[in-house]
Design a protein around this motif. Structure first.
Motif, PDB file in Angstrom:
ATOM      1  N   LYS A 165      19.671  30.721  75.333  1.00 38.98           N
ATOM      2  CA  LYS A 165      19.070  29.401  75.134  1.00 38.98           C
ATOM      3  C   LYS A 165      18.634  28.692  76.414  1.00 38.98           C
ATOM      4  O   LYS A 165      18.557  27.475  76.437  1.00 38.98           O
ATOM      5  N   GLN A 166      18.358  29.435  77.453  1.00 38.58           N
ATOM      6  CA  GLN A 166      17.870  28.821  78.696  1.00 38.58           C
ATOM      7  C   GLN A 166      16.596  29.522  79.125  1.00 38.58           C
ATOM      8  O   GLN A 166      16.616  30.674  79.549  1.00 38.58           O
ATOM      9  N   LYS A 167      15.495  28.811  79.046  1.00 33.80           N
ATOM     10  CA  LYS A 167      14.200  29.425  79.305  1.00 33.80           C
ATOM     11  C   LYS A 167      14.010  29.846  80.759  1.00 33.80           C
ATOM     12  O   LYS A 167      13.339  30.846  81.030  1.00 33.80           O
ATOM     13  N   ASP A 168      14.598  29.104  81.695  1.00 34.01           N
ATOM     14  CA  ASP A 168      14.354  29.405  83.112  1.00 34.01           C
ATOM     15  C   ASP A 168      15.416  30.318  83.723  1.00 34.01           C
ATOM     16  O   ASP A 168      15.510  30.436  84.938  1.00 34.01           O
ATOM     17  N   THR A 169      16.214  30.996  82.898  1.00 36.19           N
ATOM     18  CA  THR A 169      17.216  31.902  83.447  1.00 36.19           C
ATOM     19  C   THR A 169      16.561  33.083  84.154  1.00 36.19           C
ATOM     20  O   THR A 169      15.486  33.548  83.757  1.00 36.19           O
ATOM     21  N   ALA A 170      17.231  33.558  85.195  1.00 34.92           N
ATOM     22  CA  ALA A 170      16.741  34.742  85.907  1.00 34.92           C
ATOM     23  C   ALA A 170      17.268  36.024  85.267  1.00 34.92           C
ATOM     24  O   ALA A 170      16.874  37.129  85.656  1.00 34.92           O
ATOM     25  N   TYR A 171      18.171  35.876  84.311  1.00 35.57           N
ATOM     26  CA  TYR A 171      18.758  37.038  83.649  1.00 35.57           C
ATOM     27  C   TYR A 171      17.927  37.426  82.427  1.00 35.57           C
ATOM     28  O   TYR A 171      16.924  36.782  82.104  1.00 35.57           O
ATOM     29  N   ASP A 172      18.355  38.462  81.739  1.00 38.34           N
ATOM     30  CA  ASP A 172      17.672  38.852  80.511  1.00 38.34           C
ATOM     31  C   ASP A 172      17.739  37.693  79.514  1.00 38.34           C
ATOM     32  O   ASP A 172      18.715  36.944  79.482  1.00 38.34           O
ATOM     33  N   LYS A 173      16.714  37.576  78.691  1.00 40.32           N
ATOM     34  CA  LYS A 173      16.658  36.501  77.701  1.00 40.32           C
ATOM     35  C   LYS A 173      16.711  37.099  76.299  1.00 40.32           C
ATOM     36  O   LYS A 173      16.098  38.131  76.032  1.00 40.32           O
ATOM     37  N   GLY A 174      17.431  36.442  75.403  1.00 38.47           N
ATOM     38  CA  GLY A 174      17.462  36.888  74.015  1.00 38.47           C
ATOM     39  C   GLY A 174      18.860  37.146  73.505  1.00 38.47           C
ATOM     40  O   GLY A 174      19.836  36.563  73.982  1.00 38.47           O
ATOM     41  N   LEU A 175      18.941  38.038  72.530  1.00 38.75           N
ATOM     42  CA  LEU A 175      20.201  38.360  71.866  1.00 38.75           C
ATOM     43  C   LEU A 175      20.534  39.834  72.038  1.00 38.75           C
ATOM     44  O   LEU A 175      19.655  40.661  72.309  1.00 38.75           O
ATOM     45  N   VAL A 176      21.801  40.154  71.871  1.00 40.41           N
ATOM     46  CA  VAL A 176      22.229  41.557  71.965  1.00 40.41           C
ATOM     47  C   VAL A 176      21.990  42.212  70.606  1.00 40.41           C
ATOM     48  O   VAL A 176      22.896  42.364  69.788  1.00 40.41           O
ATOM     49  N   ASP A 177      20.747  42.583  70.364  1.00 46.11           N
ATOM     50  CA  ASP A 177      20.399  43.246  69.112  1.00 46.11           C
ATOM     51  C   ASP A 177      20.205  44.741  69.345  1.00 46.11           C
ATOM     52  O   ASP A 177      20.423  45.249  70.454  1.00 46.11           O
ATOM     53  N   GLN A 178      19.777  45.431  68.313  1.00 46.88           N
ATOM     54  CA  GLN A 178      19.641  46.887  68.407  1.00 46.88           C
ATOM     55  C   GLN A 178      18.640  47.304  69.480  1.00 46.88           C
ATOM     56  O   GLN A 178      18.900  48.232  70.258  1.00 46.88           O
ATOM     57  N   ALA A 179      17.521  46.609  69.551  1.00 41.66           N
ATOM     58  CA  ALA A 179      16.498  46.955  70.548  1.00 41.66           C
ATOM     59  C   ALA A 179      17.031  46.748  71.963  1.00 41.66           C
ATOM     60  O   ALA A 179      16.763  47.562  72.861  1.00 41.66           O
ATOM     61  N   TYR A 180      17.766  45.676  72.169  1.00 43.43           N
ATOM     62  CA  TYR A 180      18.304  45.397  73.511  1.00 43.43           C
ATOM     63  C   TYR A 180      19.329  46.463  73.913  1.00 43.43           C
ATOM     64  O   TYR A 180      19.305  46.973  75.037  1.00 43.43           O
ATOM     65  N   LEU A 181      20.220  46.810  73.004  1.00 46.74           N
ATOM     66  CA  LEU A 181      21.224  47.835  73.303  1.00 46.74           C
ATOM     67  C   LEU A 181      20.556  49.163  73.639  1.00 46.74           C
ATOM     68  O   LEU A 181      20.962  49.860  74.576  1.00 46.74           O
ATOM     69  N   LYS A 182      19.523  49.507  72.893  1.00 47.24           N
ATOM     70  CA  LYS A 182      18.811  50.769  73.144  1.00 47.24           C
ATOM     71  C   LYS A 182      18.144  50.759  74.509  1.00 47.24           C
ATOM     72  O   LYS A 182      18.065  51.789  75.185  1.00 47.24           O
ATOM     73  N   SER A 183      17.704  49.582  74.962  1.00 47.49           N
ATOM     74  CA  SER A 183      17.029  49.489  76.264  1.00 47.49           C
ATOM     75  C   SER A 183      18.002  49.566  77.431  1.00 47.49           C
ATOM     76  O   SER A 183      17.604  49.905  78.548  1.00 47.49           O
ATOM     77  N   LYS A 184      19.275  49.265  77.188  1.00 46.32           N
ATOM     78  CA  LYS A 184      20.252  49.211  78.270  1.00 46.32           C
ATOM     79  C   LYS A 184      21.208  50.398  78.300  1.00 46.32           C
ATOM     80  O   LYS A 184      21.855  50.662  79.319  1.00 46.32           O
ATOM     81  N   ILE A 185      21.316  51.114  77.183  1.00 40.80           N
ATOM     82  CA  ILE A 185      22.300  52.200  77.074  1.00 40.80           C
ATOM     83  C   ILE A 185      21.586  53.499  76.736  1.00 40.80           C
ATOM     84  O   ILE A 185      20.860  53.581  75.739  1.00 40.80           O
ATOM     85  N   SER A 186      21.807  54.506  77.550  1.00 45.38           N
ATOM     86  CA  SER A 186      21.160  55.803  77.308  1.00 45.38           C
ATOM     87  C   SER A 186      22.093  56.785  76.607  1.00 45.38           C
ATOM     88  O   SER A 186      21.639  57.750  75.988  1.00 45.38           O
ATOM     89  N   ASP A 187      23.385  56.543  76.705  1.00 48.07           N
ATOM     90  CA  ASP A 187      24.377  57.467  76.141  1.00 48.07           C
ATOM     91  C   ASP A 187      25.235  56.725  75.123  1.00 48.07           C
ATOM     92  O   ASP A 187      26.002  55.828  75.485  1.00 48.07           O
ATOM     93  N   PHE A 188      25.128  57.098  73.864  1.00 48.40           N
ATOM     94  CA  PHE A 188      25.928  56.449  72.832  1.00 48.40           C
ATOM     95  C   PHE A 188      27.144  57.292  72.455  1.00 48.40           C
ATOM     96  O   PHE A 188      27.834  56.991  71.486  1.00 48.40           O
ATOM     97  N   ASP A 189      27.396  58.309  73.259  1.00 41.55           N
ATOM     98  CA  ASP A 189      28.569  59.157  73.057  1.00 41.55           C
ATOM     99  C   ASP A 189      29.635  58.770  74.088  1.00 41.55           C
ATOM    100  O   ASP A 189      30.004  59.555  74.956  1.00 41.55           O
TER     101      ASP A 189
END
Length: 222
Positions: A165-189
């Motif tokens: 909920k902060q538009k000017d953050t320097a970090y990633d913006k949004g929610l930890v959804d399926q698309a975000y997890l897939k973009s950050k994690i390469s190994d699900f084992d």
């Protein structure tokens, strides 16, 4: 089940609505990083209002520590806790909990859900066993990030922040959804440690299973 009356030794702010409570440690009291206990206030009318809070200190410390978010929107235990002073007493029970370290993996926390991971990560750092573990930490704003500097020191570039909920953050913006997890994690084992509000937990664990994580590798409070 034993109960222990303990004096508060120190209260220090961590964020705008989170405090660190350092309290006495009973002789011989032991817990495993990630475990919690029930805490109650020794004030008239509040003695029976027990709430679960996670230990955030190391088991080897000579004191106990809780990092607790206060919710001021209702007259509850956390709001009362924030009004206590050094020297006041609280009561705790025996340690319990199902969040414990099983091996390197991905820690995923929402807000105050970081607390079970604090003692675990501190313990891993002390043993030089952080390894390849990473932390994905979701918060509403930058100011809500608990122990940013310490977590950055422990994890370095493996400390990932996402802000909702902060538009000017320097970090990633949004929610930890399926698309975000897939973009950050390469190994699900691998192991996944999840803690946060109920809706957050449900969404994250469901997404992880859809992405191929073995349900047996998901570690969260039962």
């Amino acid at each position: 089940m034993a109960n222990y009356r303990l004096k508060i030794l120190e209260i220090t702010p961590v964020t705008h609505d989170v405090n660190r409570y350092k309290v006495e440690k009973p002789r011989g009291y032991q817990f495993t990083p990630g475990q919690a206990t029930e805490v109650s206030l020794l004030q008239a009318g509040w003695e029976a209002e027990k709430r679960p809070f996670t230990f955030t200190n190391l088991p080897s410390d000579d004191h106990l520590e809780f990092i607790i978010k206060s919710y001021d929107d209702h007259e509850g235990v956390t709001k009362r806790l924030a009004s206590l002073s050094v020297g006041d007493e609280v009561e705790i029970g025996d340690p319990w909990g199902t969040i414990s370290f099983k091996g390197e993996g991905v820690f995923i926390a929402g807000g105050a859900g970081i607390t079970p991971f604090i003692s675990i990560l501190r313990h891993l750092r002390k043993k030089n066993q952080v390894g390849k573990s990473i932390l994905i930490f979701a918060n509403k704003t930058n100011d809500d990030i608990i122990l940013f500097e310490e977590l950055k020191a422990i994890l370095g570039h493996k400390f990932i922040n996402i802000i909702a909920k902060q538009k000017d953050t320097a970090y990633d913006k949004g929610l930890v959804d399926q698309a975000y997890l897939k973009s950050k994690i390469s190994d699900f084992d691998q192991h996944f440690y999840v803690c946060g509000p109920p809706g957050f937990m449900k969404a994250v664990t469901s997404s992880l299973k859809t992405l191929g994580a073995d349900p047996d590798t998901l570690v969260f409070e039962q």
